[in-house]
Design a protein around this motif. Structure first.
Motif, PDB file in Angstrom:
ATOM      1  N   SER A 206       0.831  -1.212   0.000  1.00  0.00           N
ATOM      2  CA  SER A 206       0.000   0.000   0.000  1.00  0.00           C
ATOM      3  C   SER A 206       0.859   1.253   0.000  1.00  0.00           C
ATOM      4  N   PHE A 207       1.940   1.220   0.780  1.00  0.00           N
ATOM      5  CA  PHE A 207       2.840   2.371   0.844  1.00  0.00           C
ATOM      6  C   PHE A 207       3.475   2.642  -0.514  1.00  0.00           C
ATOM      7  N   ILE A 208       3.939   1.582  -1.188  1.00  0.00           N
ATOM      8  CA  ILE A 208       4.568   1.741  -2.506  1.00  0.00           C
ATOM      9  C   ILE A 208       3.563   2.309  -3.509  1.00  0.00           C
ATOM     10  N   ILE A 209       2.337   1.763  -3.503  1.00  0.00           N
ATOM     11  CA  ILE A 209       1.306   2.252  -4.424  1.00  0.00           C
ATOM     12  C   ILE A 209       0.926   3.688  -4.078  1.00  0.00           C
ATOM     13  N   LEU A 210       0.870   3.976  -2.780  1.00  0.00           N
ATOM     14  CA  LEU A 210       0.463   5.315  -2.322  1.00  0.00           C
ATOM     15  C   LEU A 210       1.440   6.389  -2.774  1.00  0.00           C
TER      16      LEU A 210
ATOM     17  N   LEU B 120      -2.261   9.171   7.771  1.00  0.00           N
ATOM     18  CA  LEU B 120      -2.425   9.749   9.104  1.00  0.00           C
ATOM     19  C   LEU B 120      -1.150   9.633   9.929  1.00  0.00           C
ATOM     20  N   LEU B 121      -0.481   8.474   9.834  1.00  0.00           N
ATOM     21  CA  LEU B 121       0.771   8.279  10.574  1.00  0.00           C
ATOM     22  C   LEU B 121       1.856   9.233  10.085  1.00  0.00           C
ATOM     23  N   ILE B 122       1.980   9.379   8.763  1.00  0.00           N
ATOM     24  CA  ILE B 122       2.997  10.269   8.195  1.00  0.00           C
ATOM     25  C   ILE B 122       2.741  11.710   8.623  1.00  0.00           C
TER      26      ILE B 122
END
Length: 504
Positions: free
Chosen positions: A354-358, A378-380
């Motif tokens: 998900s992070f890579i796609i995001l 939200l975490l970032i």
């Protein structure tokens, strides 16, 4: 729980399509790095070179029913800082309204400085008009403008010396700014998109000696270069992109000059923006079909140059690929249990994916894995605000770093999934399609009611279909996945675009 052959096939197909989309998205970071790399190169050109000689320049404009703004254009051209006996203005007019009389008045007052050529038929559209202008021009260099263009007075003095330094330089693209950028969140969004494609990308390609595009106006051509490739071609709807690629593949150089500035308008309404997006999607795909093989065979282009040249033309493929991604996502929700889907996306592997796609294409991540994507965002944000308290203040200075523009960028990307349908159909069926001029703030185009209704209907039906699928899959099939909420997000954006078209 193991997957069946059909479930595995659907998952692999979805992963493959998402991977291709991520390649396009990650390439944007490559281009941003190239832009940073060439900043020093661009700064070196900031000092205006002394213009020792002033070659004759023809300013060419193709006009179609744009009387309300053509006065602003002509006054801007008459005020340029260049010897009065060293430039002329040639206007090719295809108008059917009062524009004809306004132009005739200017010709009577300023002839032979201003020459008006009226055509009864719009043969070849803009490409045909510019070819007609070339026949009636005497300039060694040709500055192409649109009806909404406004030149900075020093435009020619910033660009012409560079032509005199390099005989193989065939095209200079100037920097575009926007007259109506601050009118609304929509114009700010459209201005950001225009800046990305018209300025950042062209600066990156130019600085790294790669093939760059021409955005249709605010650019100067060496007449020899235009004649060398046979003038403007009307076999694609994006004659500007075609002419730029044709020149450079023939051995002519192209350069982006940041200090040669002209102004334009972005579409003042969403419906006019939709029409423009469709034209750009179709034009870039037509040019991909036309130029892909000459690019691959070209001996002077490096491998990276060939890849970027193809990527620039192929970028519009992200929208049909996005539609395919959506179709495969729906298939996955039908044949794979929701618990298994959520189990993957909510695992460590799922969060990494998900992070890579995001970071590649946020619009795709928010459809197929909205839960981990929103948690990552939200975490970032939380860590960034804790570790860098002044980040909020810095973000205010960045024109795209606000919720309205971010919303607008997502809206445009999701809407182009639908906008790509008719251009692709026209290409596959061999239909020419209608060339519709872009609406301007001072010239509101009479709306084609049937086209407007079709666009609204398409978005409402697509939104209803996704919403229905979500509830049927969750209630009737009892196969609910938390991540299927991404479908409702997409449906909501399509309804928003329908509302914007209704409001005009």
């Amino acid at each position: 729980m193991g997957l069946t052959v059909s479930q595995l096939a659907a998952s692999v197909a979805l992963a493959f399509v998402v991977s291709i989309l991520c390649i396009f998205g990650l390439n944007n970071y490559v281009l941003m790095c190239l832009r940073i790399k060439v900043c020093r190169y661009m700064r070196a050109r900031r000092e205006m070179r002394e213009l020792k000689e002033c070659p004759f320049v023809t300013i060419q404009v193709a006009i179609y029913n744009e009387g309300n703004i053509v006065t602003r254009l002509l006054e801007s051209c008459l005020k340029i800082d260049y010897p009065a006996d060293k430039f002329e203005i040639v206007v090719i007019d295809d108008s059917t309204d009062e524009t004809i009389n306004i132009l005739k008045d200017y010709e009577e007052r300023y002839y032979p400085k201003i020459k008006i050529i009226h055509r009864d038929r719009r043969a070849g559209h803009k490409a045909g008009a510019l070819n007609e202008a070339l026949k009636n021009s005497k300039g060694e260099f040709i500055l192409v403008l649109d009806a909404d263009s406004v030149l900075k007075p020093d435009f020619l003095k910033r660009a012409i010396p560079l032509f005199l330094e390099d005989e193989k330089l065939g095209l200079i693209q100037g920097k575009l700014k926007h007259l109506n950028e601050e009118e609304s969140w929509l114009t700010r969004t459209l201005a950001f998109i225009s800046d990305w494609f018209s300025n950042l990308l062209q600066a990156s390609f130019s600085g790294c000696r790669m093939v760059m595009g021409f955005v249709g106006h605010g650019g100067i051509f060496r007449r020899k270069a235009l004649e060398d490739i046979g003038g403007w071609m009307s076999d694609t709807i994006s004659e500007d992109l075609d002419i730029a690629y044709g020149l450079q593949l023939k051995g002519w150089k192209a350069l982006y000059v940041e200090d040669a500035i002209s102004f334009e308008e972005v579409p003042p309404s969403y419906f006019s923006a939709v029409i423009r997006f469709k034209r750009h999607i179709k034009g870039s795909l037509q040019n991909l079909i036309k130029h892909w093989w000459p690019i691959i065979r070209h001996k002077s282009l490096s491998l990276s140059g060939k890849i970027e040249a193809l990527m620039q033309l192929a970028y519009s493929l992200v929208y049909p690929l996005g539609l395919l991604c959506l179709a495969l996502t729906l298939l996955v929700y039908i044949i794979i249990p929701g618990a298994a889907i959520d189990g993957f996306w909510h695992s460590i592997t799922g969060f990494v994916c998900s992070f890579i796609i995001l970071i590649s294409l946020p619009s795709v991540a928010l459809i197929i894995s909205p839960i981990p994507s929103f948690l990552i965002i939200l975490l970032i944000l939380a860590f960034a605000l804790i570790l860098f308290p002044k980040l909020k203040e810095i973000a205010r200075r960045i024109k795209w770093a606000n919720h309205e523009v971010i919303f607008g960028l997502l809206l445009v990307w999701y809407d182009n999934i639908l906008n790509c349908l008719s251009p692709i159909a026209e290409i596959l069926l061999g239909r020419e399609g209608e060339w519709i001029p872009t609406e301007r703030s001072l010239r509101r185009t009479p709306l084609n009611r049937s086209k407007k209704i079709r666009e609204i209907t398409l978005r409402i039906l697509a939104s209803c279909a996704l919403t229905l699928f979500f509830f049927v899959n969750a209630i009737s099939i009892k196969n609910f996945s938390l991540n299927s909420l991404g479908l409702l997000l997409l449906a909501g954006f399509w309804l928003c675009s329908a509302y914007l078209i209704i409001r005009n």
